[in-house]
Design a protein around this motif. Structure first.
Motif, PDB file in Angstrom:
ATOM      1  N   ALA A   1       0.840  -1.199   0.000  1.00  0.00           N
ATOM      2  CA  ALA A   1       0.000   0.000   0.000  1.00  0.00           C
ATOM      3  C   ALA A   1       0.875   1.249   0.000  1.00  0.00           C
ATOM      4  O   ALA A   1       2.017   1.214   0.447  1.00  0.00           O
TER       5      ALA A   1
ATOM      6  N   HIS B   1      -4.300   0.524  -1.614  1.00  0.00           N
ATOM      7  CA  HIS B   1      -3.624  -0.760  -1.829  1.00  0.00           C
ATOM      8  C   HIS B   1      -3.246  -0.929  -3.305  1.00  0.00           C
ATOM      9  O   HIS B   1      -3.978  -0.492  -4.186  1.00  0.00           O
TER      10      HIS B   1
ATOM     11  N   VAL C   1      -2.660  -8.661  -2.653  1.00  0.00           N
ATOM     12  CA  VAL C   1      -3.868  -7.834  -2.797  1.00  0.00           C
ATOM     13  C   VAL C   1      -4.712  -8.354  -3.954  1.00  0.00           C
ATOM     14  O   VAL C   1      -5.929  -8.515  -3.841  1.00  0.00           O
TER      15      VAL C   1
END
Length: 209
Positions: free
Chosen positions: A31, A190, A197
């Motif tokens: 992120a 993110h 992710v």
């Protein structure tokens, strides 16, 4: 043996006027942006204790960043999460480096960049320096400035999105960050192209379809 000023001295001896050290931080996190700094040290005013930011305590990094702001030419550049997703993390880190160099009050005659690759699109004389943050004082200075700048961004984002622990993990995939991703979901900060992710989004898609 810590970093020294030999590469910069050689450039000045060859008649160059401004030598910039460049480093980036934040290629690995899940992120937040990738951040780079460019620093032109004054050969007569180099703060003691410059080193790779990872070798220094948070308190020491902050003190050195403050000293550098007062005695060196310093510039910071970022590439956003959107840009990381569009062009990939390596290219985005080069973008951040270009922006950091472009933000300096002078155009450097020589750029010393941490790593083995000359950043794409930097139309200046560049020397890549492997492990430069531990070998070259200007790059050490840049590593400190970049780390402080990015950490501050992540602390700020942590207040907007509590629960992910960004104020301590700085967006890296720590155990608590991974647990929060599972429990709280993916935020706009993110990096969706990064495997953990992407995997989570894909699983969500399967569950909701």
């Amino acid at each position: 043996m810590g970093p020294d000023f030999e590469m910069e001295k050689a450039a000045y001896a060859a008649g160059m006027l401004h030598v910039a050290g460049v480093d980036e931080v934040g290629r690995g996190p899940l992120a937040g942006p990738v951040t780079a700094a460019a620093v032109v040290l004054d050969p007569l005013l180099i703060p003691d204790g410059l080193n790779d930011s990872k070798q220094l305590s948070k308190k020491r990094r902050e003190a050195l960043a403050e000293l550098l702001a007062g005695c060196a030419m310093v510039s910071v550049g970022h590439a956003s999460v959107e840009e990381i997703e569009q062009v990939n993390i390596l290219r985005a880190s080069h973008l951040a480096m270009q922006r950091a160099v472009a933000g300096l009050p002078v155009v450097p005659d020589q750029v010393l960049v941490d790593g083995a690759i000359v950043p794409h699109g930097m139309n200046l004389p560049v020397i890549p320096v492997v492990k430069g943050d531990t070998r070259c004082l200007s790059i050490s200075a840049a590593s400190i400035v970049a780390k402080i700048a990015r950490d501050r961004i992540m602390v700020d984002l942590a207040q907007q999105h509590p629960g992910y622990g960004w104020e301590t993990n700085m967006g890296y995939g720590s155990k608590s960050h991974m647990a929060a991703l599972r429990n709280l979901g993916v935020t706009p900060h993110h990096r969706r192209t990064f495997k953990p992710v992407h995997k989570m989004l894909y699983q969500e898609k399967i569950v909701s379809s």
